[in-house]
Design a protein around this motif. Structure first.
Motif, PDB file in Angstrom:
ATOM      1  N   LEU A 477     -41.227 -32.861  16.876  1.00 44.37           N
ATOM      2  CA  LEU A 477     -40.366 -32.755  18.049  1.00 44.37           C
ATOM      3  C   LEU A 477     -40.238 -31.310  18.522  1.00 44.37           C
ATOM      4  O   LEU A 477     -40.277 -31.026  19.729  1.00 44.37           O
ATOM      5  N   THR A 478     -40.098 -30.397  17.573  1.00 45.33           N
ATOM      6  CA  THR A 478     -40.002 -28.977  17.931  1.00 45.33           C
ATOM      7  C   THR A 478     -41.292 -28.507  18.592  1.00 45.33           C
ATOM      8  O   THR A 478     -41.275 -27.793  19.596  1.00 45.33           O
ATOM      9  N   GLY A 479     -42.413 -28.918  17.993  1.00 48.05           N
ATOM     10  CA  GLY A 479     -43.705 -28.553  18.566  1.00 48.05           C
ATOM     11  C   GLY A 479     -43.894 -29.121  19.963  1.00 48.05           C
ATOM     12  O   GLY A 479     -44.384 -28.441  20.871  1.00 48.05           O
ATOM     13  N   THR A 480     -43.506 -30.384  20.145  1.00 44.23           N
ATOM     14  CA  THR A 480     -43.626 -31.026  21.461  1.00 44.23           C
ATOM     15  C   THR A 480     -42.752 -30.318  22.494  1.00 44.23           C
ATOM     16  O   THR A 480     -43.175 -30.092  23.636  1.00 44.23           O
ATOM     17  N   ALA A 481     -41.536 -29.970  22.105  1.00 46.72           N
ATOM     18  CA  ALA A 481     -40.626 -29.278  23.018  1.00 46.72           C
ATOM     19  C   ALA A 481     -41.180 -27.915  23.423  1.00 46.72           C
ATOM     20  O   ALA A 481     -41.122 -27.521  24.595  1.00 46.72           O
ATOM     21  N   TYR A 482     -41.756 -27.210  22.451  1.00 45.87           N
ATOM     22  CA  TYR A 482     -42.316 -25.890  22.769  1.00 45.87           C
ATOM     23  C   TYR A 482     -43.506 -26.009  23.701  1.00 45.87           C
ATOM     24  O   TYR A 482     -43.653 -25.249  24.663  1.00 45.87           O
TER      25      TYR A 482
END
Length: 505
Positions: A477-482
């Motif tokens: 999720l963090t990677g997708t948001a970034y």
């Protein structure tokens, strides 16, 4: 000064890291990440507690599976000798987005491995001298005192390894080579001494006595955690390609030899521990592990000398894993694919080392260690999570590679720096690759499965039972948001409509 490297230039990069590592140093990079003494001593008690003596047979099974993966990686190391191996290989075999997530998962996993390796000090230092138990009196990692003390010792270790990762890659290489040599000598001595102090025959490895899990299959599946945790990181020889002489020739061979050597030595250490243990049923093996076997079977003097060698192995392993994570951060930042990329990609021209990634990895790994103050169950949660992350990242390389093979788009042609043929699996490429991918996916599911008896034995900590799944989800999720933020920031701003322009005037 770094020399011009035409092999690196063909990929669009210039030589910034100092190319100073020979074949043994390349082997040491992979072997020290695996660090058979660190990881076997760290997870032997867990494997025995859940599997009993039969957990030994999970070892050759995992070794075979990882050799399949390593063979695929050896081919890629010959063709793409670039730092940030997993990220670079996956990106070039699939696309940048998929490769970015492989690198993102890998680097987060490596940071967790750094923390897990530093925690291993608790398994040996208090057994050498009680003064190393700085907090409380119970050194067992499953106790509140032991877990907290493990975090303190781990933070001290991370401070030291971060300093070394900033100083100079020649200093790091010397420490790695000396440490790996000491570890190999120590492992051989441990094997010989344990086998000469055997209390029973190898037939005991077919028994499940003392196992907490139900049935043979459960014993092997959970017992495989030990082997799975040990035999990761062999790709580090590929991570150090930009600092290795003749990497197209050297890295493929050292990837395979590092894994094979660690697999053989680790299997013999586990077998020797099972044969030499004073008792298989008094409960010590499932709590104190191999430290108990060495000191009780070989005597305090010899046992503690060998445990000191294990401390050296743990220090070198922590250093090597942190170095691999630094190279992954550097590689992704060099492509402008991370926050603060310009700072993370900066290489000190004097030392040939990217300093900022070392600090970032050290600080984040130390922060993870603080979980140990919350509960002793964090020890296992951290250990298992890092394995799952690396196994998944590996599958994100072997998967696209298999697709390329099936399409006939992966070439076995080419020569290395000496004019010899590049390492290739030839006609065995598709079956080996397919089995490597299948093995990796099955082991990822096995390791991440939220077994309450494994991850939350005391009950009341549902977040530890689901820690691996939750951590992986948070990473994605963090990677997708970034990535979404970056796409939005990079998209061109639409030109104002003429009417708006006129109104502005």
């Amino acid at each position: 000064m770094p020399t011009t490297d035409h092999s690196l230039a063909e990929f669009g990069y210039r030589q910034e890291l100092h190319r100073s590592l020979g074949r043994y140093a390349s082997f040491a990079a992979g072997f020290s990440f695996i660090s058979v003494l660190t990881t076997v001593f760290q997870f032997f008690a867990f494997g025995y507690a859940f599997g009993g003596p039969v957990f030994f047979w999970a070892w050759p099974a995992v070794l075979l599976g990882q050799l399949l993966v390593a063979a695929c990686f050896a081919e890629l190391a010959a063709r793409y000798p670039i730092s940030g191996a997993i990220y670079q290989w996956s990106s070039r075999l699939s696309n940048l987005t998929f490769g970015w997530f492989a690198g993102w998962i890998m680097v987060i996993g490596q940071i967790v491995v750094v923390a897990a390796a530093a925690l291993a000090l608790q398994m040996v230092l208090p057994a050498i001298w009680s003064g190393f138990q700085l907090i409380g009196t119970d050194p067992a990692v499953t106790s509140t005192d032991g877990a907290a003390n493990a975090a303190v010792l781990g933070v001290v270790m991370l401070v030291l390894t971060t300093i070394v990762n900033i100083v100079d890659n020649r200093v790091m290489s010397v420490i790695n080579r000396v440490g790996v040599t000491a570890e190999i000598i120590g492992a051989v001595l441990i094997v010989v001494l344990l086998l000469t102090h055997s209390e029973r025959s190898p037939g005991i490895t077919f028994h499940t006595e003392g196992a907490a899990s139900s049935g043979l299959l459960g014993a092997l599946l959970i017992g495989s955690f030990t082997a799975a945790y040990v035999m990761i990181g062999f790709d580090s020889a590929g991570e150090m390609s930009e600092e290795t002489h003749n990497p197209r020739r050297t890295a493929p061979r050292t990837i395979l030899t590092a894994l094979a050597a660690a697999g053989l030595l680790g299997g013999l250490v586990i077998l020797g521990g099972l044969l030499a243990a004073p008792s298989l049923t008094d409960g010590h093996l499932g709590v104190d592990g191999l430290s108990y076997v060495l000191t009780s079977s070989l005597g305090d003097g010899v046992g503690k000398v060998l445990l000191a060698d294990v401390v050296v192995a743990i220090a070198v392993a922590t250093l090597a894993i942190q170095t691999a994570a630094c190279r992954m951060l550097f590689s992704m930042a060099r492509d402008g694919e991370l926050p603060f990329s310009a700072r993370l990609a900066r290489v000190n021209p004097r030392t040939g080392m990217p300093s900022a990634p070392a600090v970032v990895v050290g600080v984040l790994a130390a922060a993870l260690l603080l979980l140990n103050f919350a509960s002793p169950d964090a020890f296992l949660a951290i250990g298992t999570t890092c394995i799952v992350m690396l196994y998944l990242a590996y599958a994100m390389v072997t998967g696209p590679l298999l697709v390329r093979r099936l399409r006939g788009e992966f070439s076995s042609r080419g020569t290395d720096e000496t004019g010899g043929k590049l390492f290739s699996l030839g006609r065995w490429g598709i079956p080996v690759n397919a089995l490597a991918l299948l093995y990796g996916l099955l082991m990822t599911v096995n390791l991440a499965w939220p077994r309450a008896a494994v991850y939350d034995p005391a009950g009341g900590h549902w977040y530890f039972q689901w820690f691996t799944v939750l951590f992986l989800a948070a990473t994605l999720l963090t990677g997708t948001a970034y990535r979404a933020y970056r796409r939005a920031a990079e998209s061109p701003t639409p030109a104002p409509e003429p009417a708006v322009q006129e109104a502005a005037v």
